[in-house]
Motif scaffolding. Structure first.
Motif, PDB file in Angstrom:
ATOM      1  N   ILE A   1       0.856  -1.190   0.000  1.00 33.36           N
ATOM      2  CA  ILE A   1       0.000   0.000   0.000  1.00 33.36           C
ATOM      3  C   ILE A   1       0.888   1.234   0.000  1.00 33.36           C
ATOM      4  CG2 ILE A   1      -1.985  -1.017   1.216  1.00 33.36           C
ATOM      5  CD1 ILE A   1      -0.870   0.432   3.767  1.00 33.36           C
ATOM      6  N   GLY A   2       0.280   2.375  -0.333  1.00 36.56           N
ATOM      7  CA  GLY A   2       0.926   3.656  -0.113  1.00 36.56           C
ATOM      8  C   GLY A   2       0.637   4.111   1.303  1.00 36.56           C
ATOM      9  N   ALA A   3       1.607   4.791   1.926  1.00 32.59           N
ATOM     10  CA  ALA A   3       1.422   5.293   3.284  1.00 32.59           C
ATOM     11  C   ALA A   3       0.461   6.485   3.289  1.00 32.59           C
ATOM     12  CB  ALA A   3       2.764   5.708   3.868  1.00 32.59           C
ATOM     13  N   PRO A   4      -0.214   6.720   4.416  1.00 34.13           N
ATOM     14  CA  PRO A   4      -1.204   7.806   4.480  1.00 34.13           C
ATOM     15  C   PRO A   4      -0.673   9.176   4.057  1.00 34.13           C
ATOM     16  CG  PRO A   4      -1.540   6.325   6.305  1.00 34.13           C
ATOM     17  CD  PRO A   4      -0.294   5.852   5.610  1.00 34.13           C
ATOM     18  N   TRP A   5       0.512   9.580   4.552  1.00 32.16           N
ATOM     19  CA  TRP A   5       1.009  10.908   4.158  1.00 32.16           C
ATOM     20  C   TRP A   5       1.254  10.984   2.651  1.00 32.16           C
ATOM     21  CZ3 TRP A   5       1.725  15.734   3.493  1.00 32.16           C
ATOM     22  CH2 TRP A   5       2.809  16.211   2.755  1.00 32.16           C
TER      23      TRP A   5
ATOM     24  N   PRO B   1      -4.140  21.705  10.409  1.00 31.56           N
ATOM     25  CA  PRO B   1      -3.565  20.491  11.017  1.00 31.56           C
ATOM     26  C   PRO B   1      -4.611  19.477  11.464  1.00 31.56           C
ATOM     27  CG  PRO B   1      -3.271  22.413  12.448  1.00 31.56           C
ATOM     28  CD  PRO B   1      -3.732  22.928  11.128  1.00 31.56           C
ATOM     29  N   GLU B   2      -5.731  19.950  12.019  1.00 34.30           N
ATOM     30  CA  GLU B   2      -6.758  19.003  12.483  1.00 34.30           C
ATOM     31  C   GLU B   2      -7.435  18.305  11.317  1.00 34.30           C
ATOM     32  OE1 GLU B   2      -9.465  20.869  15.166  1.00 34.30           O
ATOM     33  OE2 GLU B   2      -7.913  21.368  16.635  1.00 34.30           O
ATOM     34  N   ASP B   3      -7.707  19.066  10.254  1.00 33.85           N
ATOM     35  CA  ASP B   3      -8.316  18.453   9.066  1.00 33.85           C
ATOM     36  C   ASP B   3      -7.329  17.500   8.392  1.00 33.85           C
ATOM     37  OD1 ASP B   3     -11.006  19.777   8.872  1.00 33.85           O
ATOM     38  OD2 ASP B   3      -9.758  21.564   8.823  1.00 33.85           O
ATOM     39  N   SER B   4      -6.052  17.843   8.423  1.00 30.04           N
ATOM     40  CA  SER B   4      -5.034  16.946   7.875  1.00 30.04           C
ATOM     41  C   SER B   4      -5.012  15.632   8.647  1.00 30.04           C
ATOM     42  CB  SER B   4      -3.655  17.611   7.942  1.00 30.04           C
ATOM     43  OG  SER B   4      -3.600  18.739   7.106  1.00 30.04           O
ATOM     44  N   GLN B   5      -5.083  15.717   9.974  1.00 29.20           N
ATOM     45  CA  GLN B   5      -5.105  14.504  10.791  1.00 29.20           C
ATOM     46  C   GLN B   5      -6.350  13.673  10.498  1.00 29.20           C
ATOM     47  OE1 GLN B   5      -2.578  13.663  12.639  1.00 29.20           O
ATOM     48  NE2 GLN B   5      -1.609  15.424  13.610  1.00 29.20           N
ATOM     49  N   LYS B   6      -7.456  14.347  10.277  1.00 26.15           N
ATOM     50  CA  LYS B   6      -8.703  13.632   9.958  1.00 26.15           C
ATOM     51  C   LYS B   6      -8.561  12.877   8.640  1.00 26.15           C
ATOM     52  CE  LYS B   6     -13.712  14.396   9.526  1.00 26.15           C
ATOM     53  NZ  LYS B   6     -13.893  13.624   8.289  1.00 26.15           N
ATOM     54  N   LEU B   7      -8.004  13.538   7.635  1.00 25.59           N
ATOM     55  CA  LEU B   7      -7.802  12.895   6.338  1.00 25.59           C
ATOM     56  C   LEU B   7      -6.838  11.726   6.466  1.00 25.59           C
ATOM     57  CD1 LEU B   7      -8.025  12.630   3.278  1.00 25.59           C
ATOM     58  CD2 LEU B   7      -6.381  14.518   3.047  1.00 25.59           C
ATOM     59  N   LEU B   8      -5.754  11.940   7.174  1.00 29.78           N
ATOM     60  CA  LEU B   8      -4.773  10.868   7.369  1.00 29.78           C
ATOM     61  C   LEU B   8      -5.388   9.668   8.084  1.00 29.78           C
ATOM     62  CD1 LEU B   8      -1.779  13.147   8.351  1.00 29.78           C
ATOM     63  CD2 LEU B   8      -1.816  11.614   6.366  1.00 29.78           C
ATOM     64  N   GLN B   9      -6.268   9.934   9.046  1.00 26.04           N
ATOM     65  CA  GLN B   9      -6.932   8.835   9.755  1.00 26.04           C
ATOM     66  C   GLN B   9      -7.883   8.076   8.835  1.00 26.04           C
ATOM     67  OE1 GLN B   9      -6.285   7.806  13.093  1.00 26.04           O
ATOM     68  NE2 GLN B   9      -7.269   6.056  12.080  1.00 26.04           N
ATOM     69  N   ASP B  10      -8.625   8.809   8.007  1.00 27.69           N
ATOM     70  CA  ASP B  10      -9.542   8.147   7.072  1.00 27.69           C
ATOM     71  C   ASP B  10      -8.776   7.258   6.092  1.00 27.69           C
ATOM     72  OD1 ASP B  10     -11.775   9.326   8.213  1.00 27.69           O
ATOM     73  OD2 ASP B  10     -11.859  10.985   6.782  1.00 27.69           O
ATOM     74  N   ILE B  11      -7.636   7.763   5.606  1.00 28.77           N
ATOM     75  CA  ILE B  11      -6.814   6.963   4.692  1.00 28.77           C
ATOM     76  C   ILE B  11      -6.276   5.735   5.420  1.00 28.77           C
ATOM     77  CG2 ILE B  11      -4.708   6.925   3.303  1.00 28.77           C
ATOM     78  CD1 ILE B  11      -5.103   9.981   2.895  1.00 28.77           C
ATOM     79  N   THR B  12      -5.834   5.921   6.656  1.00 35.08           N
ATOM     80  CA  THR B  12      -5.278   4.816   7.441  1.00 35.08           C
ATOM     81  C   THR B  12      -6.301   3.709   7.637  1.00 35.08           C
ATOM     82  OG1 THR B  12      -3.777   6.309   8.604  1.00 35.08           O
ATOM     83  CG2 THR B  12      -4.234   4.198   9.661  1.00 35.08           C
ATOM     84  N   ASP B  13      -7.531   4.083   7.935  1.00 38.25           N
ATOM     85  CA  ASP B  13      -8.578   3.079   8.156  1.00 38.25           C
ATOM     86  C   ASP B  13      -8.775   2.208   6.914  1.00 38.25           C
ATOM     87  OD1 ASP B  13      -8.946   4.113  10.692  1.00 38.25           O
ATOM     88  OD2 ASP B  13     -10.701   5.316  10.138  1.00 38.25           O
TER      89      ASP B  13
ATOM     90  N   GLU C   1      -7.537  -2.075   6.327  1.00 39.62           N
ATOM     91  CA  GLU C   1      -8.425  -3.117   5.805  1.00 39.62           C
ATOM     92  C   GLU C   1      -7.915  -3.649   4.470  1.00 39.62           C
ATOM     93  OE1 GLU C   1     -11.727  -5.736   5.855  1.00 39.62           O
ATOM     94  OE2 GLU C   1     -10.691  -4.570   7.407  1.00 39.62           O
ATOM     95  N   PHE C   2      -7.433  -2.770   3.625  1.00 41.16           N
ATOM     96  CA  PHE C   2      -6.919  -3.179   2.317  1.00 41.16           C
ATOM     97  C   PHE C   2      -5.731  -4.125   2.474  1.00 41.16           C
ATOM     98  CE2 PHE C   2      -4.610  -1.600  -1.734  1.00 41.16           C
ATOM     99  CZ  PHE C   2      -5.118  -2.646  -2.488  1.00 41.16           C
ATOM    100  N   LEU C   3      -4.823  -3.786   3.359  1.00 40.04           N
ATOM    101  CA  LEU C   3      -3.639  -4.619   3.548  1.00 40.04           C
ATOM    102  C   LEU C   3      -4.018  -5.979   4.142  1.00 40.04           C
ATOM    103  CD1 LEU C   3      -0.800  -3.929   2.746  1.00 40.04           C
ATOM    104  CD2 LEU C   3      -0.335  -3.179   5.076  1.00 40.04           C
ATOM    105  N   ALA C   4      -4.917  -5.976   5.115  1.00 41.79           N
ATOM    106  CA  ALA C   4      -5.352  -7.241   5.718  1.00 41.79           C
ATOM    107  C   ALA C   4      -6.030  -8.145   4.684  1.00 41.79           C
ATOM    108  CB  ALA C   4      -6.288  -6.966   6.888  1.00 41.79           C
ATOM    109  N   GLN C   5      -6.859  -7.549   3.844  1.00 38.89           N
ATOM    110  CA  GLN C   5      -7.553  -8.353   2.825  1.00 38.89           C
ATOM    111  C   GLN C   5      -6.604  -8.831   1.736  1.00 38.89           C
ATOM    112  OE1 GLN C   5     -10.508  -9.545   3.057  1.00 38.89           O
ATOM    113  NE2 GLN C   5     -11.289  -8.337   4.783  1.00 38.89           N
TER     114      GLN C   5
ATOM    115  N   PRO D   1       2.883   8.428  13.239  1.00 41.55           N
ATOM    116  CA  PRO D   1       1.771   7.841  14.018  1.00 41.55           C
ATOM    117  C   PRO D   1       0.878   6.926  13.183  1.00 41.55           C
ATOM    118  CG  PRO D   1       1.984  10.191  14.493  1.00 41.55           C
ATOM    119  CD  PRO D   1       2.857   9.909  13.307  1.00 41.55           C
ATOM    120  N   TYR D   2       0.717   7.254  11.915  1.00 37.64           N
ATOM    121  CA  TYR D   2      -0.158   6.452  11.059  1.00 37.64           C
ATOM    122  C   TYR D   2       0.564   5.198  10.569  1.00 37.64           C
ATOM    123  CZ  TYR D   2      -2.727  10.668  11.697  1.00 37.64           C
ATOM    124  OH  TYR D   2      -3.368  11.715  12.300  1.00 37.64           O
TER     125      TYR D   2
END
Length: 362
Positions: free
Chosen positions: A152-156, A182-194, A198-202, A232-233
């Motif tokens: 996968i590509g990393a969140p950042w 910064p807060e919106d960036s963290q939100k986006l990074l978290q959404d990508i991480t989620d 799942e993608f990597l596990a599958q 962190p991600y």
């Protein structure tokens, strides 16, 4: 759950787990791709993402370097890191001689509302089912010759593409988000991480026997920003993927992190929960070994451009790097410091692999 042929060559899996091996295992980033004439024969008449989305084609391309080079100890599925933004609802095109292009990149935090999130419009098994089909098909075709890697590509890195709209020399737009929002960036990074977890596990469910996280643009961040917006991600992924695999009743697989350009973060990456840390060519192998101090297996790290220098230059670099990694029979996986570039002659990559086999077996 798919049933696969028994594995005949588990060298890379043993090395990734820190075991002593008879010689260092070998694979290279972008080993299935544009430098191979057989790739261009398949590519003719097909869009890049069409090939990614067609399991038979993706499988064929994945196997091309395995058929050509007997020294390779792993196959890596032919796909692209940008399938995650696509799964989240963004349009991504591959423009000839230019690279990836997002017609409608994220411009302001209000645009986050357009994205599909895991469980909220983004069904990973549905949106990325073609990757899983390609993995399963390829695993069957490999017949246990070598392990199959997923990635996968990393969140950042994905965030940077999603905001810049493609590659960039300055990353002004993406980095502006980090400082302005910064807060919106963290939100986006978290959404990508989620989605990434799942993608990597599958991918493992579908047949991947080892996985890598590519943080291709890590080096665009200062140590402070890397520690806040990337690490962190990466840590979340290394922690949550094994947890998700346990939930799915799957065996654990080795995990690799490759943060290109983030030389300053090697110590932190060695403690980030991965089995393997990939190194670009800015690292001195012996110094990297000192920093790692046996905590992880190291992977890399010859400059891909050495492959343009001819056999003498390749021989010299391979010998130096294998020696720098202490002979490579524990805690080392042979690779380049980044992906094979399109103009490399296939026979020169073959020479690189043969010399690594020779020096690594000594």
């Amino acid at each position: 759950m798919a049933s696969f042929p028994p594995l005949k060559n588990n060298l890379i899996l043993r090395a990734a787990r820190g075991e002593k091996v008879e010689r260092p295992p070998m694979w290279v980033m972008r080993q299935a791709g544009r430098y191979l004439p057989e790739y261009h024969k398949v590519r003719a008449g097909h869009d890049f993402f069409e090939m990614c989305r067609t399991p038979e084609i993706a499988s064929t391309i994945t196997l091309q370097p395995i058929e050509r080079y007997e020294d390779l100890d792993a196959a890596i599925i032919f796909s692209d890191i940008l399938v995650i933004p696509q799964a989240m609802g963004m349009v991504v095109e591959m423009v000839e001689k230019k690279g990836p292009h997002f017609p409608e990149p994220l411009e302001t935090p209000e645009d986050l509302a357009k994205l599909k999130r895991l469980g909220e419009g983004c069904d990973v098994k549905k949106e990325l089912g073609y990757v899983f089909e390609a993995l399963t098909l390829t695993r069957q075709k490999l017949a246990g010759r070598v392990p199959l890697l997923g990635f996968i590509g990393a969140p950042w890195t994905l965030m940077a593409y999603m905001i810049e709209g493609g590659g960039s020399k300055t990353f002004t737009k993406a980095k502006s988000w980090l400082f302005k929002y910064p807060e919106d960036s963290q939100k986006l990074l978290q959404d990508i991480t989620d989605v990434a977890v799942e993608f990597l596990a599958q991918q493992v469910v579908a047949g991947a026997q080892m996985v890598q996280v590519f943080d291709s643009w890590a080096g665009e961040l200062s140590p402070v920003e890397f520690a806040e917006f990337s690490l962190p991600y990466l840590r979340q992924i290394s922690k949550r993927v094994p947890e998700r695999l346990a939930e799915l009743g799957q065996e654990q697989v080795p995990m690799t992190v490759f943060a290109k350009g983030a030389w300053y973060a090697l110590d932190a990456l060695c403690d980030s929960g991965y089995n393997v840390v990939g190194l670009d060519w800015t690292h001195d192998p012996a110094e990297a070994r000192k920093i790692a101090n046996g905590r992880v297996t190291l992977q890399g790290n010859m400059d891909p451009n050495v492959l343009y220098g001819g056999k003498e230059a390749i021989d010299k670099a391979v010998k130096r790097i294998v020696e720098g990694f202490g002979g490579g029979k524990q805690g080392y996986i042979v690779n380049l410091g980044h992906g094979v570039t399109p103009g490399v002659k296939p026979e020169d990559l073959g020479f690189f692999l043969r010399k690594n086999h020779e020096y690594g077996s000594a």
